[in-house]
Motif scaffolding. Structure first.
Motif, PDB file in Angstrom:
ATOM      1  N   UNK A 110      36.587  31.892  -1.859  1.00 47.46           N
ATOM      2  CA  UNK A 110      36.427  30.314  -0.754  1.00 47.46           C
ATOM      3  C   UNK A 110      36.042  31.912   0.848  1.00 47.46           C
ATOM      4  N   UNK A 111      35.596  31.178   1.559  1.00 46.77           N
ATOM      5  CA  UNK A 111      35.097  32.041   2.262  1.00 46.77           C
ATOM      6  C   UNK A 111      35.697  30.941   3.942  1.00 46.77           C
ATOM      7  N   UNK A 112      36.948  31.462   4.744  1.00 49.54           N
ATOM      8  CA  UNK A 112      36.834  30.519   5.618  1.00 49.54           C
ATOM      9  C   UNK A 112      37.673  31.288   6.605  1.00 49.54           C
ATOM     10  N   UNK A 113      37.131  30.087   7.531  1.00 53.83           N
ATOM     11  CA  UNK A 113      37.822  30.830   8.772  1.00 53.83           C
ATOM     12  C   UNK A 113      39.246  29.495   9.275  1.00 53.83           C
ATOM     13  N   UNK A 127      47.787  26.847  12.425  1.00 56.37           N
ATOM     14  CA  UNK A 127      45.994  26.960  12.337  1.00 56.37           C
ATOM     15  C   UNK A 127      45.297  25.421  11.437  1.00 56.37           C
ATOM     16  N   UNK A 128      44.257  25.675  11.731  1.00 58.72           N
ATOM     17  CA  UNK A 128      42.692  24.667  11.629  1.00 58.72           C
ATOM     18  C   UNK A 128      42.458  25.170  10.440  1.00 58.72           C
ATOM     19  N   UNK A 129      42.200  25.256   9.477  1.00 55.77           N
ATOM     20  CA  UNK A 129      41.060  25.014   8.328  1.00 55.77           C
ATOM     21  C   UNK A 129      40.269  24.968   8.475  1.00 55.77           C
ATOM     22  N   UNK A 161      41.274  21.521   6.485  1.00 54.35           N
ATOM     23  CA  UNK A 161      42.662  21.496   6.065  1.00 54.35           C
ATOM     24  C   UNK A 161      43.438  22.017   7.548  1.00 54.35           C
ATOM     25  N   UNK A 162      44.840  21.557   7.633  1.00 52.94           N
ATOM     26  CA  UNK A 162      45.585  21.912   8.502  1.00 52.94           C
ATOM     27  C   UNK A 162      46.413  22.609   7.647  1.00 52.94           C
TER      28      UNK A 162
END
Length: 245
Positions: A119-122, A146-148, A158-159
């Motif tokens: 997974x490449x996430x911010x 966070x908001x993902x 995602x939250x």
């Protein structure tokens, strides 16, 4: 009178497609800040609007909530630090909009394995007051929310929240994830879009978010926070001694 069965069918079909209350990012945070324990501390649950609710409880002996705050806001700065947090799943990290000593409004950019999937996430950290009505900071507790979203696409999916509370023997972390909170973003702002509208339907959530990934996420959270608990007390103490605090 003959129209009633048709009306009922239309209503049932609409609920099947869109779910109950599908278009809001509803988060049941009612028990997350409570003392004691709620009905679900570790596990996964599909909600009526298609969201997968994921919970993970991690006990952290000899850790205190201030140590976890320090890890996120002050210490973790490099991929080497990030890999130590989960040696087999964490691959790479960077920060965006990061200020030393602060984490709200910063975005953690990561590559990590959740289960067998890269997974490449911010992960954009936000004020906990966005998640909890009437929130106020308290001693002996650290809350990070966070908001993902996807790192390479301007989409949030995602939250999440981590709540760390001190105990007589250390601390424990309650983690909560809401998989299927979809929005398009522009910078740090969520913007209205067709993608957000369709992505938040129950049907889309049912098709795109499966139980296996929800369980993998729960497992990942417990593992990484367990690794953190193993080394954080000694790391925190040694770093404070170096700085003479």
């Amino acid at each position: 009178m003959k129209m009633k069965p048709l009306i009922y069918i239309v209503i049932l079909l609409a609920v099947a497609i869109f779910g109950i209350n599908p278009f809001v990012h509803y988060r049941d945070t009612s028990d997350l800040l409570d003392d004691g324990y709620g009905y679900l501390e570790s596990g996964v649950q599909r909600r009526a609007n298609g969201v997968y609710f994921v919970r993970a409880l991690t006990r952290m002996p000899d850790v205190k909530s201030e140590m976890v705050r320090w890890w996120f806001a002050d210490y973790m700065q490099t991929t080497e630090h990030y890999k130590r947090w989960h040696p087999t799943a964490h691959v790479w990290m960077d920060w965006e909009n990061k200020t030393q000593g602060e984490v709200i409004e910063a975005s953690h950019l990561v590559h990590e394995y959740i289960g067998s999937e890269m997974s490449k996430l911010r992960i954009q950290f936000v004020d906990p007051a966005d998640f909890f009505d009437g929130y106020s900071a308290e001693p002996n507790r650290f809350v990070i929310c966070a908001r993902v979203g996807m790192l390479e696409q301007a989409i949030n999916v995602t939250s999440m929240c981590h709540i760390v509370r001190d105990t007589p023997w250390g601390a424990e972390m309650r983690s909560a994830f809401w998989l299927g909170h979809v929005s398009q973003r522009e910078g740090n702002e969520e913007i209205a879009s067709i993608l957000g509208f369709l992505g938040n339907t129950a049907l889309a959530r049912m098709l795109l978010v499966d139980k296996e990934f929800a369980v993998d996420l729960m497992t990942h959270a417990i593992q990484e926070m367990g690794y953190l608990a193993d080394f954080l007390p000694d790391l925190y103490t040694s770093q404070r001694q170096i700085k003479g605090k």
